[in-house]
Design an enzyme around this catalytic site. Sequence first.
Site, mmCIF file in Angstrom:
data_model
loop_
_atom_site.group_PDB
_atom_site.id
_atom_site.type_symbol
_atom_site.label_atom_id
_atom_site.label_comp_id
_atom_site.label_asym_id
_atom_site.label_seq_id
_atom_site.Cartn_x
_atom_site.Cartn_y
_atom_site.Cartn_z
ATOM 1 C CE1 TYR A 494 0.980 -8.042 -0.977
ATOM 2 C CE2 TYR A 494 2.092 -6.417 -2.475
ATOM 3 C CZ TYR A 494 1.101 -7.172 -1.935
ATOM 4 O OH TYR A 494 -0.114 -7.025 -2.942
ATOM 5 C CB SER A 575 -2.568 -10.371 -0.900
ATOM 6 O OG SER A 575 -3.454 -10.106 -2.004
ATOM 7 C CG ASP A 666 -10.265 -13.001 -0.766
ATOM 8 O OD1 ASP A 666 -10.563 -11.925 -1.562
ATOM 9 O OD2 ASP A 666 -9.218 -13.156 -0.389
ATOM 10 C CG HIS A 708 -7.910 -9.774 -0.264
ATOM 11 N ND1 HIS A 708 -7.488 -11.201 -0.691
ATOM 12 C CD2 HIS A 708 -7.059 -8.747 -0.465
ATOM 13 C CE1 HIS A 708 -6.419 -11.143 -1.206
ATOM 14 N NE2 HIS A 708 -5.945 -9.671 -0.873
#
Length: 738
Positions: A494, A575, A666, A708
Amino acid sequence: MASAWPTPTDGDSRAPSCSKTQSDRIFSSSVRCEEDCVSFGVPRLEDPDAEEVKEFVERQAALTDSVLARCEERERLRRQITALFDHPRYSTPFKRGGKYFYYHNTGLQAQSVIYVQKDLDGEAEVLLDPNILSEDGTVALSMASVSKDGRYLAYGLSKSGSDWVTIKVMRIDDKTPESDTISWVKFSSVSWTLDGKGFFYGRYPPPEEGVELDAGTETKINLNHELYYHFLGTHQSEDILCWRDPEYPKYIFGISVTNDGKFALLHITEGCDPVNKLYYCDLCSLPNGLEGFRGSNEMLPFVKLVDNFEARYSAVANDDSEFTFLTNKGAPRCKLVRVDLKEPDLWTDILPEHERDVLESAYAVNGNQILVCYLRDVKHILQIRDMSTGDLLHCLPLDVGSVSGISARRENSEIFISFTSFLSPGIIYRCNLATEVQEMKIFQEISIPGFDRTEFDVKQVFVSSKDATRLPMFIVSKKNLKLDGSNPTLLYGYGGFNISLKPSFHVSRVVLARNLGFVFCLANIRGGGEYGEEWHKAGSLSKKQNCFHDFIAAAEFLVSNNYTNPKHLCIEGSSNGGLLVAACMNQRPDLFGCVLAHVGVMDMLRFHKFTIGHAWTSDYGCSDNEEEFHWLIKYSPLHNIKRPWEKGSGKSCQYPPTMLLTADHDDRVVPLHSLKLLATMQYILCNGVENSPQTNPIIARIDRKAGHGAGRPTQKLIDEAADRYSFMAKVLGVSWID
């Protein structure tokens, strides 16, 4: 000079369509986009309602369906993931008004159900079942807040995964719904006043009258957040406007009422950095209470305690005007401080910053004690400390893993702690702090039929990045793993927004390890919060490239230490993690055998123009600023797609098989990011060049009635996992192991 800056092309991208001829050849020998893709124009992929965009999406969906139909392990994965998913799950119970509340899912229910029981030995009753609110399970409970007296439940419903929430109210004793309906709520909690007459919440202005809107599909920027108070039994139009700031339309407001009901604390943020302004309102000093503001244009008289964005302040407890806060002011790994509102310039450290561990959270418990949770090398540590002095009283024993939930209140000696790890689906501990010996007793332990944790190994290694920074990485595999360089491996990351990736249990990853022989790796790279704010800042703004260097170093470690080889290495992220894997794919296409990029931020020059994207400039910067434009253009996935065979790497070098995942509702990272990247990759690598060496597939999985990620029903979670991981297994050449 501003006019000399390079600028994006107003969101236009050439969008190829793929004919059936291509899909018929998928995986028979190779996948080619070039010969069978024709550009049908230049649709504005930033407009989800444009007919050209809808046609593009339909063509891409058909192509992806044809690819997935050739993935032999798809149905076996779906069946096995479904079988392991079918186990009971529980949330951390919490207590209000003498009653206990918790979420429970029997296994394959689309959404978890809220239960209530009068005591822990009593029979639990269904309080609210969101599964009856929609046939397909796409209406989700996004929030729930019980008034302190336990009489009312305020709950938020979101549809199709959107961030938009509608708040409803239920009377708990007889489970009767009230008429209250609060619309256009976003990025908000519900905070009840002590008297239970109503609650605070945050919302955005509603759309113009007469405008039909499928909430969640719009891309309009979110501005002018406002804070309101709602009295039970009244229409939303009568709600009190408590705070707004039209001079700063990007501000977001959050409010919390102290446990004693005396103060309302206003938190103001502008971006996603862990910093906030902090104001307070003495509710007891209002001459006519909140009722006095009905029908008035006057906002609440908040007093400014902290009026800058230099640090984070989060209230832990208060004794009248004396407050204890968790803050990172002068302490990147956080500390506890105390201040009296009557002497706002005098702040005292109660629990100083630890020399290496990150203080993640603190809870007032058992009168004058504090439960603190530290993160040490990405593993949680729990301690009980004295609230007055900060002195250590007890350490609460934990296995290596993560605290996924804490339920604790100052008036209660009883606490509940939820724990998870790579090999533990979940344990809820109950601890009574009033006893002489604080024992962590198992209150609820989740077991999964057919899962044996002793079949697996977990270890943590430390990787040296390009600049010699030491990075932690977890490696999960079947026992007796052979380090022969041939193991299929999935690397996840991430690296952003001060968010830490911690050990947690995932059914699909267990199936990958057990039935496909995968090694799963979790890289804790810079940009996250694993080592505090300095670690976060080392992977943001002008230093964002450090994230990509770190992730690439983790991949190279796995290859050089004979866990795997590039052809058997898949990278995955969601993301900001979708941005991560897409940028690494651009920079090192030779290092990976597959890329799975979920809901990624792919256009770094225009992300701030849509929905809440402007809040991310605190981590990325903004292309409207010349200096920051040059940071962003260097790694923006959309703007750095190059034909690797033209770099002197030879005709054999191409982009790895790639699946981009997005969803039509999203409204956090809007689908246009993935759609523009998809169109650009297919055009540049495939149909934009004659006899392209790009034979690896480049496809997108575009979900419907999904957002999302939050609130996605169980079946959608299972279907997506089966799709993306069967694609991964196919392109890596991995077969099923019984």
